[in-house]
Design an enzyme around this catalytic site. Sequence first.
Site, PDB file in Angstrom:
ATOM      1  N   GLY A  94       0.833  -1.195   0.000  1.00 19.86           N
ATOM      2  CA  GLY A  94       0.000   0.000   0.000  1.00 19.86           C
ATOM      3  C   GLY A  94       0.862   1.235   0.000  1.00 19.86           C
TER       4      GLY A  94
ATOM      5  CD  GLN B 146       3.234   5.743   2.802  1.00 19.61           C
ATOM      6  OE1 GLN B 146       2.335   5.185   2.199  1.00 19.61           O
ATOM      7  NE2 GLN B 146       4.174   5.066   3.439  1.00 19.61           N
TER       8      GLN B 146
ATOM      9  CB  CYS C 128       4.948   2.361   7.800  1.00 15.77           C
ATOM     10  SG  CYS C 128       4.492   3.831   6.883  1.00 15.77           S
ATOM     11  CG  LEU C 129       6.390   1.095   1.759  1.00 13.95           C
ATOM     12  CD1 LEU C 129       5.690   1.424   0.454  1.00 13.95           C
ATOM     13  CD2 LEU C 129       7.553   0.142   1.500  1.00 13.95           C
TER      14      LEU C 129
ATOM     15  CG  HIS D 213      -0.828   1.308   7.269  1.00 19.84           C
ATOM     16  ND1 HIS D 213       0.048   0.893   8.241  1.00 19.84           N
ATOM     17  CD2 HIS D 213      -0.104   2.127   6.449  1.00 19.84           C
ATOM     18  CE1 HIS D 213       1.233   1.436   8.031  1.00 19.84           C
ATOM     19  NE2 HIS D 213       1.175   2.191   6.948  1.00 19.84           N
ATOM     20  CD  GLU D 214      -1.301   2.425   2.583  1.00 22.34           C
ATOM     21  OE1 GLU D 214      -0.808   3.568   2.478  1.00 22.34           O
ATOM     22  OE2 GLU D 214      -0.644   1.436   2.947  1.00 22.34           O
TER      23      GLU D 214
ATOM     24  CG  HIS E 187       0.046   6.825   5.461  1.00 25.52           C
ATOM     25  ND1 HIS E 187       1.124   7.314   6.149  1.00 25.52           N
ATOM     26  CD2 HIS E 187       0.327   5.510   5.220  1.00 25.52           C
ATOM     27  CE1 HIS E 187       2.018   6.332   6.323  1.00 25.52           C
ATOM     28  NE2 HIS E 187       1.551   5.233   5.776  1.00 25.52           N
TER      29      HIS E 187
HETATM   30 NI    NI Z   1       2.547   3.399   5.849  1.00 22.91          NI
END
Ligand code: NI
Length: 174
Positions: A46, A51, A102-103, A144-145, A148
Site C-alpha cells: 500500500g 508518503q 510502513c514504507l 493503514h493507508e 496516512h
Molecule cells: Ni505506511
Amino acid sequence: MTILDIIRPDNPTLRKKAHRVTSFDKKFQKLVDDMIETLDDAPGVGLAAPQVAVSQRLILVRLQDDEESRKEFGEDAGKLFVLANPEIVKASKEMVEGIEGCLSIPGFVGLVDRHEKITVDGLDRNGKKIRVKASGWLARVFQHEIDHLDGRLYIDIAKDVWEPREEDEETPAE
Ligand code: NI
C-alpha cells in the site's frame, strides 16, 4: 513513469491532513502511475500520496499475489485498488490484532488493532464512485493507508513497535 522518493516522519507533509482530490486531469494520472511504479519498486502492499510528499487524499492498495493471498482473497489478491477521497463508511465492531510495517518507517514493525471488516467508499482514478468491502489483511492495509491521509502513522496507535530480526517472518510494508 518515475519512481518517487518515499518520505520519512521528519518531513512535515507526512503529518498533515491531506487535501481532497478535485481534479482527475493528466497531472493526477501521472501521479497515480508514478505511485504504482513506486509501490512496485519498494515493494509494498500500500502507498498513500502523502508518503511521496503529495498532500492529496489518494491511496493505492495491492496485496501480494501469492497462493496464500489467493486462497483468502480470491480475485482481490494482486488486484490494484486506486482510491481517491476514500471514506470508511462501515466498520465492524470486531477488532483484530496484527503486525504492520510502513514504507515511511523502514526497519520497524508494530502490533496494531484494526477493524476486522470495513466498507470503503471513494472514487477511482477517473473520478467514478466505487465501493470496496474488505476484511482481514486487506481491511488492515486500507485502514493503514487511510490513516496516512490524516497524518496518522501506525506507530501512533501501535501497542508495541520493534525492529524485526532476520529470522522473523517478513511483514510487507505499506
Ligand atoms: Ni505506511
